[in-house]
Design a protein around this motif. Structure first.
Motif, PDB file in Angstrom:
ATOM      1  N   VAL A 170       0.936  -1.268   0.082  1.00  0.00           N
ATOM      2  CA  VAL A 170       0.147  -0.020  -0.290  1.00  0.00           C
ATOM      3  C   VAL A 170       0.892   1.328   0.064  1.00  0.00           C
ATOM      4  N   VAL A 171       0.657   2.164  -1.019  1.00  0.00           N
ATOM      5  CA  VAL A 171       1.175   3.478  -1.060  1.00  0.00           C
ATOM      6  C   VAL A 171      -0.013   4.568  -0.926  1.00  0.00           C
ATOM      7  N   ALA A 172      -0.339   5.020  -0.051  1.00  0.00           N
ATOM      8  CA  ALA A 172      -1.294   6.078  -0.337  1.00  0.00           C
ATOM      9  C   ALA A 172      -1.222   7.457   0.364  1.00  0.00           C
ATOM     10  N   PRO A 173      -1.968   8.457  -0.204  1.00  0.00           N
ATOM     11  CA  PRO A 173      -1.799   9.773   0.209  1.00  0.00           C
ATOM     12  C   PRO A 173      -2.071  10.056   1.856  1.00  0.00           C
ATOM     13  N   GLU A 231       7.416  -4.180  11.558  1.00  0.00           N
ATOM     14  CA  GLU A 231       8.256  -5.118  11.149  1.00  0.00           C
ATOM     15  C   GLU A 231       7.393  -6.366  10.701  1.00  0.00           C
ATOM     16  N   ASN A 232       6.461  -6.992  11.442  1.00  0.00           N
ATOM     17  CA  ASN A 232       5.981  -8.135  11.374  1.00  0.00           C
ATOM     18  C   ASN A 232       4.615  -8.081  10.767  1.00  0.00           C
ATOM     19  N   ASP A 233       4.294  -6.906  10.295  1.00  0.00           N
ATOM     20  CA  ASP A 233       2.694  -6.928   9.525  1.00  0.00           C
ATOM     21  C   ASP A 233       2.736  -7.722   8.334  1.00  0.00           C
ATOM     22  N   LYS A 234       1.727  -8.117   7.999  1.00  0.00           N
ATOM     23  CA  LYS A 234       1.342  -8.787   6.555  1.00  0.00           C
ATOM     24  C   LYS A 234       1.565  -7.921   5.440  1.00  0.00           C
ATOM     25  N   VAL A 235       1.205  -6.907   5.802  1.00  0.00           N
ATOM     26  CA  VAL A 235       0.938  -5.972   4.506  1.00  0.00           C
ATOM     27  C   VAL A 235       1.810  -4.526   4.709  1.00  0.00           C
ATOM     28  N   LEU A 236       2.765  -4.416   3.722  1.00  0.00           N
ATOM     29  CA  LEU A 236       3.518  -3.203   3.880  1.00  0.00           C
ATOM     30  C   LEU A 236       2.920  -2.034   3.443  1.00  0.00           C
ATOM     31  N   GLN A 237       2.962  -1.242   4.274  1.00  0.00           N
ATOM     32  CA  GLN A 237       2.003  -0.088   3.869  1.00  0.00           C
ATOM     33  C   GLN A 237       2.913   1.313   4.043  1.00  0.00           C
ATOM     34  N   TYR A 238       2.925   2.573   3.230  1.00  0.00           N
ATOM     35  CA  TYR A 238       3.393   3.640   3.181  1.00  0.00           C
ATOM     36  C   TYR A 238       2.640   4.567   3.033  1.00  0.00           C
TER      37      TYR A 238
END
Lengths: 256, 256
Positions: free
Chosen positions: A35-38, A63-70
């Motif tokens: 996820v890369v969202a505003p 670190e251990n989250d299933k989904v990379l989010q930015y």
């Protein structure tokens, strides 16, 4: 065992919106999600990009989250560019944007940050879909969307998309069992009749809020507006070659 | 004596840009001019509109000035909506946007605030043209544009435009006598290869500038890029019905 597809998710309502959370839930069932969202709401930003200002990116997931989010300080289009170039360092297999809180049918496609993110992915050669639910409220119920979002995403992963197109998917705000099916449509010819709400600030200065009413004069039964009014999920293939090919011959008759 | 046409002028470089001053000079020769332009640069704003913030308008022109001029705190698209609804209180006979400092050819049309203003006018049923000069510098020389800007505007006033289209006009940055003529074109299929310039702020935080290189893989001789490279003024008819009609049949074969 086939490798799971990499799915990039963005939106224009911002990374904390319930709509994107629903989309993440669905996409986790079919791929590896990034996820890369505003970092703040970017509705109606159209295809804006940030060229006169700096851009910031923060990793939100632990670190251990299933989904990379930015989160990203830029527009939805910036998010796609940033994701491909600085986070994934490659093109994802699919980019999905939304689920938008509110319709992006008809002419709304052109104002929509959600759809512009999908279009940007399309320009970069990535299969892309924008999803919207016809409910503007923050607490909209995205449950009845999920089945259709999953089906359409799976079809795009399986079939690819016709060259130079992305999909604009709008979903009626009704119970899943009332939805009659999925309809491929054209964009209804409609516009917004603006009305500026003029007010005066506590400091005596006039200012305006842009408001308006959506006017659809298109009676066609092959449009997204017709489909949505009749409880179909509308799917419009959207192109980013804006050339009006039909007009070229007429203009060639002009005397320059 | 026929009544002079009312011409609305806007841009995305802001009301103080030399490009809009050149456009005002030319349009004064053929109509009654009203200017409503952003109070600050709004390049690359695409079709963004301001719905989560207030809008301000200030009259810039003095009582006896020949040209009514207003600055607006919003985007180029906001300026068009504001002009029609709150300043002119009617549709102008023509809307021209620019002259942009820098190219809006090919895929740039979709990021461009200049072109989005013209597209917004088109959506509202106003004949509209976006003009751009292939020189990004603030001190660009707009003299050699003027003849072509005038000719094209006069043709649009005389002939109208094909339904649902506006014109995207780009002008090579060469002397007028080197320009070979005006060519009706299609948008070249191209894209930007982004490159993020990563830096660290004085406070230790990473940030990015969005930069990139324009990549045109389209070898067609009917494109705007070809025309401009061969010293023609390019004119692309642009549409705002984004439906990819050719894709509808293929999508109808999918199994939903």
């Amino acid at each position: 065992m086939s490798k799971k597809p990499v799915i990039l998710i963005t939106n224009d309502d911002g990374i904390s919106a319930p709509g994107i959370k629903a989309l993440i839930e669905v996409m986790q069932e079919i791929g590896t999600v990034v996820v890369v969202a505003p970092d703040s709401p970017q509705s109606a930003m159209g295809h804006a990009i940030t060229i006169n200002n700096t851009l910031y990116v923060n990793q939100i997931s632990k670190e251990n989250d299933k989904v990379l989010q930015y989160s990203c300080s830029g527009t939805p289009v910036d998010c796609v560019k940033m994701a491909v170039n600085e986070i994934l360092h490659k093109k994802p297999d699919l980019c999905v944007s939304g689920i938008n809180h509110g319709s992006n049918s008809s002419i709304n496609v052109i104002y929509s940050g959600t759809m512009s993110a999908a279009v940007e992915a399309g320009i970069e050669g990535i299969p892309a879909i924008g999803f919207s639910l016809l409910d503007y409220s923050w607490n909209a119920n995205f449950e009845s969307c999920k089945k259709f979002v999953k089906t359409i995403a799976q079809q795009v992963l399986q079939n690819g998309l016709p060259s130079g197109t992305v999909l604009n998917v709008n979903i009626p705000n009704v119970d899943e069992k009332e939805i009659k099916g999925i309809k491929i449509c054209r964009q209804a010819k409609a516009f917004w009749q603006e009305k500026f709400d003029k007010r005066t600030s506590p400091f005596g200065k006039d200012y305006y809020w842009l408001t308006g009413a959506f006017v659809n004069l298109d009676k066609g039964e092959d449009t997204d507006e017709w489909a949505l009014a009749h409880n179909y999920v509308s799917v419009v293939p959207v192109q980013f070659d804006l050339t009006a090919y039909h007009a070229i011959q007429e203009l060639n008759n002009w005397e320059f």
